[in-house]
Each structure stands twice: as structure tokens, then as C-alpha cells.
Scaffold this active site. Structure first.
Site, PDB file in Angstrom:
ATOM      1  N   GLU A 201      18.467   5.837  15.769  1.00  0.00           N
ATOM      2  CA  GLU A 201      17.156   5.022  15.266  1.00  0.00           C
ATOM      3  C   GLU A 201      16.380   4.333  15.625  1.00  0.00           C
ATOM      4  O   GLU A 201      16.267   3.586  16.610  1.00  0.00           O
ATOM      5  CB  GLU A 201      18.610   3.463  15.137  1.00  0.00           C
ATOM      6  CG  GLU A 201      19.935   3.791  14.656  1.00  0.00           C
ATOM      7  CD  GLU A 201      20.009   4.409  13.009  1.00  0.00           C
ATOM      8  OE1 GLU A 201      19.049   3.647  12.367  1.00  0.00           O
ATOM      9  OE2 GLU A 201      20.866   4.652  11.788  1.00  0.00           O
TER      10      GLU A 201
ATOM     11  N   CYS B 216      14.369  -4.118  15.344  1.00  0.00           N
ATOM     12  CA  CYS B 216      14.011  -2.962  14.613  1.00  0.00           C
ATOM     13  C   CYS B 216      13.992  -2.763  13.002  1.00  0.00           C
ATOM     14  O   CYS B 216      13.153  -2.314  12.388  1.00  0.00           O
ATOM     15  CB  CYS B 216      15.589  -2.171  14.493  1.00  0.00           C
ATOM     16  SG  CYS B 216      17.108  -2.635  13.993  1.00  0.00           S
TER      17      CYS B 216
HETATM   18  P1  NAP Z   1      13.291   2.567  24.587  1.00  0.00           P
HETATM   19  O1  NAP Z   1      12.542   2.975  25.734  1.00  0.00           O
HETATM   20  O2  NAP Z   1      13.381   3.756  23.999  1.00  0.00           O
HETATM   21  O3  NAP Z   1      15.194   2.900  25.118  1.00  0.00           O
HETATM   22  C1  NAP Z   1      16.259   3.117  24.132  1.00  0.00           C
HETATM   23  C2  NAP Z   1      17.012   2.962  25.492  1.00  0.00           C
HETATM   24  O4  NAP Z   1      16.553   4.658  25.515  1.00  0.00           O
HETATM   25  C3  NAP Z   1      17.471   2.544  26.661  1.00  0.00           C
HETATM   26  O5  NAP Z   1      18.576   2.322  26.613  1.00  0.00           O
HETATM   27  C4  NAP Z   1      16.457   3.993  27.154  1.00  0.00           C
HETATM   28  O6  NAP Z   1      17.294   3.031  28.988  1.00  0.00           O
HETATM   29  C5  NAP Z   1      17.143   4.756  27.101  1.00  0.00           C
HETATM   30  N1  NAP Z   1      15.793   6.199  27.851  1.00  0.00           N
HETATM   31  C6  NAP Z   1      15.250   5.604  27.962  1.00  0.00           C
HETATM   32  N2  NAP Z   1      14.907   7.410  28.486  1.00  0.00           N
HETATM   33  C7  NAP Z   1      16.189   7.579  28.527  1.00  0.00           C
HETATM   34  C8  NAP Z   1      16.853   8.827  29.494  1.00  0.00           C
HETATM   35  N3  NAP Z   1      15.871   9.625  29.802  1.00  0.00           N
HETATM   36  N4  NAP Z   1      17.866   9.452  28.865  1.00  0.00           N
HETATM   37  C9  NAP Z   1      18.462   8.611  28.851  1.00  0.00           C
HETATM   38  N5  NAP Z   1      18.406   7.671  28.467  1.00  0.00           N
HETATM   39  C10 NAP Z   1      17.179   6.481  28.241  1.00  0.00           C
HETATM   40  O7  NAP Z   1      13.534   1.959  23.113  1.00  0.00           O
HETATM   41  P2  NAP Z   1      13.271   0.443  23.947  1.00  0.00           P
HETATM   42  O8  NAP Z   1      12.129  -0.378  24.899  1.00  0.00           O
HETATM   43  O9  NAP Z   1      15.017  -0.040  24.532  1.00  0.00           O
HETATM   44  O10 NAP Z   1      14.018  -0.398  22.043  1.00  0.00           O
HETATM   45  C11 NAP Z   1      12.241  -0.136  21.545  1.00  0.00           C
HETATM   46  C12 NAP Z   1      12.691   0.166  20.440  1.00  0.00           C
HETATM   47  O11 NAP Z   1      13.468   0.364  20.080  1.00  0.00           O
HETATM   48  C13 NAP Z   1      10.909  -0.062  19.537  1.00  0.00           C
HETATM   49  O12 NAP Z   1      10.857   0.463  18.805  1.00  0.00           O
HETATM   50  C14 NAP Z   1      12.319  -0.282  17.819  1.00  0.00           C
HETATM   51  O13 NAP Z   1      11.915  -0.229  16.975  1.00  0.00           O
HETATM   52  C15 NAP Z   1      13.451   0.226  18.229  1.00  0.00           C
HETATM   53  N6  NAP Z   1      14.370  -0.100  18.053  1.00  0.00           N
HETATM   54  C16 NAP Z   1      15.674   0.258  16.887  1.00  0.00           C
HETATM   55  C17 NAP Z   1      16.379  -0.341  16.463  1.00  0.00           C
HETATM   56  C18 NAP Z   1      17.510   0.616  15.343  1.00  0.00           C
HETATM   57  O14 NAP Z   1      17.655   0.235  14.396  1.00  0.00           O
HETATM   58  N7  NAP Z   1      16.208   1.581  14.436  1.00  0.00           N
HETATM   59  C19 NAP Z   1      17.179  -0.649  16.805  1.00  0.00           C
HETATM   60  C20 NAP Z   1      16.270  -1.529  17.997  1.00  0.00           C
HETATM   61  C21 NAP Z   1      15.187  -1.195  18.421  1.00  0.00           C
HETATM   62  P3  NAP Z   1      15.980   2.653  29.435  1.00  0.00           P
HETATM   63  O15 NAP Z   1      16.299   0.668  29.412  1.00  0.00           O
HETATM   64  O16 NAP Z   1      17.262   2.091  31.571  1.00  0.00           O
HETATM   65  O17 NAP Z   1      15.031   3.384  30.433  1.00  0.00           O
END
Ligand code: NAP
Length: 693
Positions: free
Chosen positions: A255, A294
């Protein structure tokens, strides 16, 4: 400084080192540190597979559903604690409600879903198919829980809902999980997991938690595991391409960010209720959770001749939003989750400014109440305008994950549909219109590119759950840029964690395996009429073949008079030339009533409490006067029915409940000809349990 704990292999453990400092998003004060350094990530997966998985697999869907309900009831008693922590993420009370109580609501919704499943550790999926002339060979599908562990990697914006909406589904399916929340807001997730674990409601190994980096977790996933990811498309793509995930064919449900849009219908003009509904929806979506959703509306499409009026109305509405400390009751928009997030949003807006201009709000200043605008991660809502949306790509591809949206003009509905698709796949889109023709054209034209479409107008606005709210029983996810995933969605969601296997064999064998009677399997002598048996005594396959009854023309006339159904085919005076029938034909419902007259047993009270409904009913042949009808009546499936729990005053009024179950019966209407089955129905009855009140 408090170090968040990881719950791993049945123990709360501290990671090594200082970890990442986490800050109160409103005051900027440090509140905790998170580290998973030193954790053996491989052992997390092994523990889930070897301890949590067998414990959950041996529970039935109903036991798992009741477990979720117990968990939801338990978490509801801890709301004050969760709200207090949630304010530190910058969330207002309304934002926190969505996150906390929305998440708990998801547990309740999934708990109720158990009723769609048998009281078994696996279930049948879909219809059965007869593959033979002599009815000895058939096929169906079964769904069994996968033997691995679900790995949930979540985004920062909904630390509670993001976890609960996912774990509810894998737990109902019978799979354990490990949750890795986004680090920045993981202190709230940790608090909820502490309550879950201490409640002892889940079996050991069903839930583990990582606060901090996921380390090399994904390098150890195996083919029976499932990974779900919520976050940015770039992180998602990187994780999805993990060679181990590819090699082991691990399902990866993603997602990701999406450029969701809303369209103002051409029929909507100032003064119509839909005008205000449109403005209100945009304000709500831009300010709720400070736009960190999101599903948030990032693109607004408006008929070109209404651009000025509508953006002024949106700007006026946004100016009414009080921003500041969420603990202040006048505040309607809190802060972003942290300084990093605020900086990222501003960077994204800067990129959008290459083709758009700010028409409301500012990147440099924001007026806040009860807070320091610099120490807290506050930001003003920003409304952008792009006057040439077909010429620009950035506005359809750059997501500013905050209170930011861009308004754009369209000439006609075809253009609006095309523009909505330029986002290359989104979680949801809305159209505000009172014109059903416009609504239909938009929905059928745009649906291929959106996971969910809301048609909003005065008819539904008051009760609508809104553009941004995914619902537990509907699909959440979208094609293309949105990740191509499908979370939740009721039964659909649960099936992500179950293996679908086609099952072939004889009807009797498949009946024995599935405990659901399959047509053409031999029936069992029930010993006495099955209506005289209590729920526990009934056996799948208990069968009676009833007396016969001849259908007469007078019967059909009488039924027509009694029911008032004088359809021409039921009248003997009709000229049947050119119709589907040769002569006067019996009403299908009359035949079904005759069937009941034949299979219902006695005038005496018996364990059958009531007729509950009909699941399916097919009349496969016309029944003419003179036909001799007989019923084959077989116990097909038994489902538990929980006793009503008396919780509220209304429940007392409804009185105590009887211990009972639901029994499905296969009714085959036979007419004694070479192809004997003239109709098939599955009826449901409520049957009393033995020795209970
Ligand atoms: P993100 O930076 O992509 O991080 C998402 C998750 O991935 C976090 O738990 C992060 O952990 C983890 N992660 C990052 N690098 C990783 C790796 N190398 N190995 C394993 N896990 C890793 O996104 P975010 O900033 O938290 O969220 C914002 C984004 O999420 C926005 O773009 C939004 O649109 C999207 N979103 C989408 C939905 C949906 O349902 N479609 C819902 C909510 C948000 P860390 O925090 O420890 O880096």
C-alpha cells in the site's frame, strides 16, 4: 531516557546502543529512544512459524474471531492511556479517534466476520462443481492457513490503526505476525502491544514487535510467509525487490503513496448543497491528521468556469481551521508527526511549485495556539493551483504527505476522467455530483485506476464515512502507483493469508473431508426425523426422503388466490403459444411451500427454533399439474451461533438468549422423472443445543 522495547520470542527485550531519539511532535521534547540493534531477526520468524502458527492453526475461525472480539473489548478499556500518548504524535482528538478507535473497530469488524466461516480450522471457497455423468467425481476449493508468519511493515501516520487493521486479518486467518511500525511514532504502537501481550488473550507467538530498524528480517522470509508493506513507493519497491522475497515467491502486499483525487461534477453550482459538501470534504481531508493520510485528496479537479469561485470557497473554509496544540479543545489541526516529516512535505511542495502556485497558505509561517510553531512540527494547509494539468507530470506524481492539495481545471467529464488516471493508480477517488449520468460515466470510466470510488451528494453526505476512510469490509488498496495491493475487504482480506487448494474426489469423500454435505454423496439414516435432533446430535449427511405429493391444477389456482400471484403462466386459461411453458405451471414458491409441508415433521415442539432464511433457491424445471413431488432433505452444514451477550440496557429488554446453532439443509425437489431434480435450495434453521435453557 526510556528505551522502547521489542517483543520477541515471548520476551520484552531492549535493543543495544542509544537508538533513534523520538520526539513529541508538538513540543519537540525527547520522549523515548528506539533500537532493535542486536536483535536476532531470523529467530523472530522461526518463533512465529514454530510457536505462534501451530497455536493459531488449531483454533477454528470462530475461536479466532471470538479472540479478536475479546481483544477489542480489552483495548477499549485502555483508551485514555492511548489517547494521552497519541497527542504526542501531533494528533488531535478526532485524528486519534480514527487511529485508536478506528483500529479497535477493525478488530470488532473482523471478529464478526467469523460468522461467514465454518467452525473449522479451514473452509471451502466458492461453489462445488460436478465433473461426471454419474455424479461420482467433483471438485471444489478449500482454504487453509499458510504455515508461515505475516510480516507487517507500517507507515508512521496511523500507529494503532495501521497495526490493528492488519493483524485482525492475519489472526482471523490463523497466521501469527510480527509488526514493525515506522520508528518515528512507534512509541504509541509499543504501548498498545504492551496491553495486548499483558492481556494474555492471544496465544504465545501470535504477535511480535520490532521498534526500530527491521535489520535483515526480509532476508529470512520463506515461501509460507506473507509480507505487507505500507509506506512510500520508493521504500516499497526496494523491499519488494529483495532477492529472497522473489526467490521464495513470498506474497508482498503493498500500500503505497497515491495521488488521490476528487472531482466536482459539472452539475454542481454555488448554492446547491453539493457545492458546500465538496468544499467541506476537501477541508476535512486536508486538515484531518494534518493531511498525513494515504487516502488524502492530493488533486482537485473542477470545471474550468468554476475554478475561481471554488478555490476561494475552499480557502475561506481552510482559514477557519484552528491549528495548534491538540490538547487545546479549539484546535482542529495538530502538527505533523515530526520535523523530518515536515521538512519532507515542504521539499515536495517546492518541487510542485515548478508548475503550480500557492493560492492559500504558506510554507514559511503558520499561526498556532498553545504551542511553539518552530519547536512543534506545525505547518499551514497549502492549496496550490495548476492551470495546465495535462502539460504537467509532477502534479500527478509528487505526493506531499501533509496538508497539501492542488486544484486544477477540466473542460468536460472525459477530461476529468483522463486527469484522474494520470495519477497512474490511486487508493481512492471521489466525485461530487447529484447527476446519476455523470456519476455513472465517471465511475465506469475511472474505476480501472482507483481502488475505491466515493460518489458524494446530498443524499449520502450526512452519513458518508468520507473520501479518506477505508472500511473494514471493503477493499483498501489500489492499482499501479498505489502498490497494487488489497488490504482488508472482509473475506477478501482474510484470503491473503490462506492457501487456496483445488480439491477433487467423490462427493462422499469431499463431504467427509470438508464436513459440508456435497450433493450426490450418500445420505445417512438419521434414526429419527432430523428436526427432533438437537444441534449437537445432528450429523452432516443426515437425510430424509419424504412422502410424495401430487401437484394439481386446483392447488395452483388456490395458491394464486392465496398469494395474489396471478402471473399468466399460473393460469389454466392462458394460451401458451409462444411462452416458455406447455401448460399451466406451478408457482416456484408454491413448490417450495409444498417442500416445507413435506419435510417439516411435527406439530409438537422440537429443537428447531425457527426458519432463518434461504441461502440459494433454483427452480430448474417447470412443475405441471399431475407431477409427483418428493423431497430429499439433507443436513448440509452446522454453524455455531453465539449466545447474545447482555452488555447494554437494550439487551436486557430483549431478554436472555437460548443456546443454539445454525443448521443449513439441502432441499432437493425431485419429480420422479429421468432427470429428477426440479429445484434445489439451501435453507437455514436455528436449532437449540441440548440440555441448555
Ligand atoms: P516509508 O519511509 O516508506 O516507511 C515505511 C516503513 O518502511 C517504515 O516502517 C520504515 O521504517 C520501513 N522501512 C524503511 N526502510 C526499510 C528497510 N530497508 N527495511 C525494512 N523496512 C524499512 O514511509 P513513511 O514515511 O513511514 O510513510 C509515509 C508514506 O506512506 C507516504 O508516502 C504515504 O502515502 C504512505 N502511506 C500509504 C498508506 C496506504 O495504505 N497506501 C498508508 C499510510 C501511508 P522506519 O520508520 O524505521 O524507517
Amino acid at each position: 531516557m526510556y528505551k522502547l522495547q521489542n517483543y520477541i520470542s515471548g520476551q520484552w527485550i531492549n535493543g543495544e546502543g542509544d537508538g533513534q531519539m523520538l520526539y513529541n511532535a508538538v513540543t519537540g521534547d525527547a520522549i523515548a529512544a528506539a533500537t532493535s540493534k542486536g536483535v536476532d531477526f531470523k529467530s523472530i520468524l522461526e518463533y512465529g512459524r514454530s510457536v505462534g502458527n501451530p497455536a493459531l492453526r488449531k483454533m477454528t475461525f470462530h475461536q479466532r474471531g471470538n479472540m479478536l472480539k475479546a481483544l477489542a473489548l480489552h483495548l477499549r478499556t485502555k483508551l485514555d492511556k492511548f489517547y494521552a500518548i497519541s497527542y504526542q504524535t501531533g494528533a488531535t482528538k478526532a485524528d486519534s479517534w480514527v487511529d485508536i478507535e478506528g483500529g479497535i473497530g477493525n478488530l470488532f469488524a473482523n471478529a464478526s466476520l467469523r460468522r461467514k466461516f465454518p467452525d473449522e480450522i479451514f473452509c471451502i471457497d466458492g461453489e462445488s462443481h460436478n465433473y461426471s455423468k454419474n455424479n461420482t467425481f467433483m471438485g471444489t476449493h478449500i482454504l487453509v492457513p499458510k504455515e508461515g508468519i505475516a510480516i507487517h511493515i507500517n507507515a508512521f501516520n496511523f500507529p494503532v490503526w495501521g497495526m490493528l487493521e492488519k493483524i485482525a486479518v492475519n489472526l482471523l486467518a490463523g497466521m501469527p505476525c510480527v509488526v514493525k511500525p515506522a520508528t518515528v511514532t512507534s512509541y504509541l504502537t509499543e504501548a498498545v502491544v504492551k496491553e495486548i501481550i499483558s492481556s494474555n488473550i492471544l496465544p504465545e507467538g501470535a504477535l511480535q514487535l520490532i521498534c526500530g530498524s527491521a535489520g535483515d528480517l526480509l532476508d529470512h522470509v520463506m515461501s509460507q510467509d506473507v509480507v505487507t508493506f505500507t509506506g512510500s513507493a520508493s521504500t516499497g519497491l526496494m523491499l519488494k525487490s529483495n532477492p529472497n522475497i522473489l526467490r521464495e515467491s513470498v506474497p508482498f502486499n503493498m500500500e503505497a503513496d497515491s495521488l488521490n483525487c476528487i472531482v466536482l461534477g459539472e452539475d454542481v453550482t454555488p448554492g446547491k448543497p453539493e457545492w458546500d459538501i465538496f468544499v467541506k470534504e476537501i477541508r476535512k481531508e486536508m486538515t484531518l491528521k494534518a493531511g498525513q493520510r494515504c487516502t488524502g485528496i492530493r488533486r482537485i479537479f473542477v470545471p474550468e468556469n468554476k475554478m475561481e469561485d471554488i478555490w476561494k470557497a475552499i480557502a475561506a473554509s481552510l482559514s477557519q481551521t484552528t491549528i495548534g496544540n491538540p490538547l487545546n479543545s479549539t484546535v482542529r489541526m495538530g502538527s505533523l508527526a515530526g520535523q523530518t516529516q515536515r521538512n519532507e512535505v515542504k521539499e515536495q511542495v517546492q518541487k510542485l511549485l515548478a508548475t503550480s502556485q500557492i493560492i492559500y497558505g504558506s510554507l514559511d509561517s503558520v499561526e498556532v495556539v498553545d504551542a511553539d510553531a518552530h519547536k512543534g512540527a506545525f505547518m499551514s494547509p497549502v492549496l496550490l493551483m495548476n492551470e495546465k494539468p495535462f502539460a504537467a507530470d509532477d502534479v500527478h506524481s509528487i505526493e506531499a504527505f501533509g496538508p497539501v492539495s492542488t486544484i486544477m481545471p477540466y473542460k468536460n467529464l472525459d477530461e476529468a476522467i483522463e486527469l484522474s488516471k494520470k495519477g497512474k493508480g490511486s487508493l481512492c477517488s471521489s466525485i461530487v455530483t447529484m447527476d446519476y449520468t455523470i456519476a455513472k460515466k465517471y465511475v465506469t470510466g475511472a474505476a480501472s485506476h482507483h481502488g475505491r470510488i466515493l460518489v458524494l451528494n446530498n443524499e449520502c453526505a450526512k452519513e458518508s464515512t468520507g473520501h479518506g476512510s477505508p472500511l473494514p469490509l471493503l477493499v483498501h488498496g489500489g492499482p499501479g502507483r498505489a502498490g497494487g495491493g488489497e488490504e482488508m475487504g472482509g473475506l477478501r482480506g482474510v484470503k491473503h493469508y490462506l492457501q487456496r487448494t483445488a480439491l477433487q474426489g467423490s462427493p462422499a469423500t469431499i463431504t467427509a473431508i470438508t464436513n459440508v454435505y456435497q450433493q450426490n454423496a450418500a445420505g445417512k439414516d438419521p434414526g429419527k426425523h432430523p428436526f427432533k435432533k438437537y444441534f449437537e446430535e445432528l450429523q452432516i449427511g443426515d437425510q430424509v426422503i419424504t412422502e410424495k405429493r401430487v401437484i394439481t391444477s386446483e392447488d395452483i389456482d388456490k395458491f394464486a388466490d392465496l398469494s395474489g400471484d396471478h402471473f399468466y403462466a399460473h393460469s389454466k386459461t392462458t394460451d401458451f403459444t409462444g411462452t416458455m411453458f406447455e401448460q399451466q405451471v406451478a408457482h416456484g414458491y408454491f413448490i417450495m411451500s409444498v417442500a416445507a409441508g413435506l419435510f417439516v415433521d411435527s406439530y409438537e415442539k422440537n429443537p428447531v427454533l425457527l426458519n432463518y432464511g434461504i441461502d440459494e433457491l433454483r427452480f430448474t424445471k417447470p412443475v405441471y399439474p399431475g407431477a409427483e413431488i418428493q423431497i430429499r432433505f439433507t443436513c448440509k452444514e452446522k454453524l455455531p451461533n453465539d449466545k447474545r451477550v447482555i452488555e447494554k440496557p437494550e439487551d436486557f429488554k430483549r431478554g436472555d438468549d437460548i443456546e443454539k446453532g445454525i443448521v443449513k439443509w439441502l432441499v432437493e425437489i425431485l419429480d420422479g422423472t429421468e432427470e429428477p431434480v426440479a429445484g434445489v435450495a439451501t435453507i437455514l434453521t436455528m436449532v437449540r443445543r441440548k440440555n441448555k435453557n
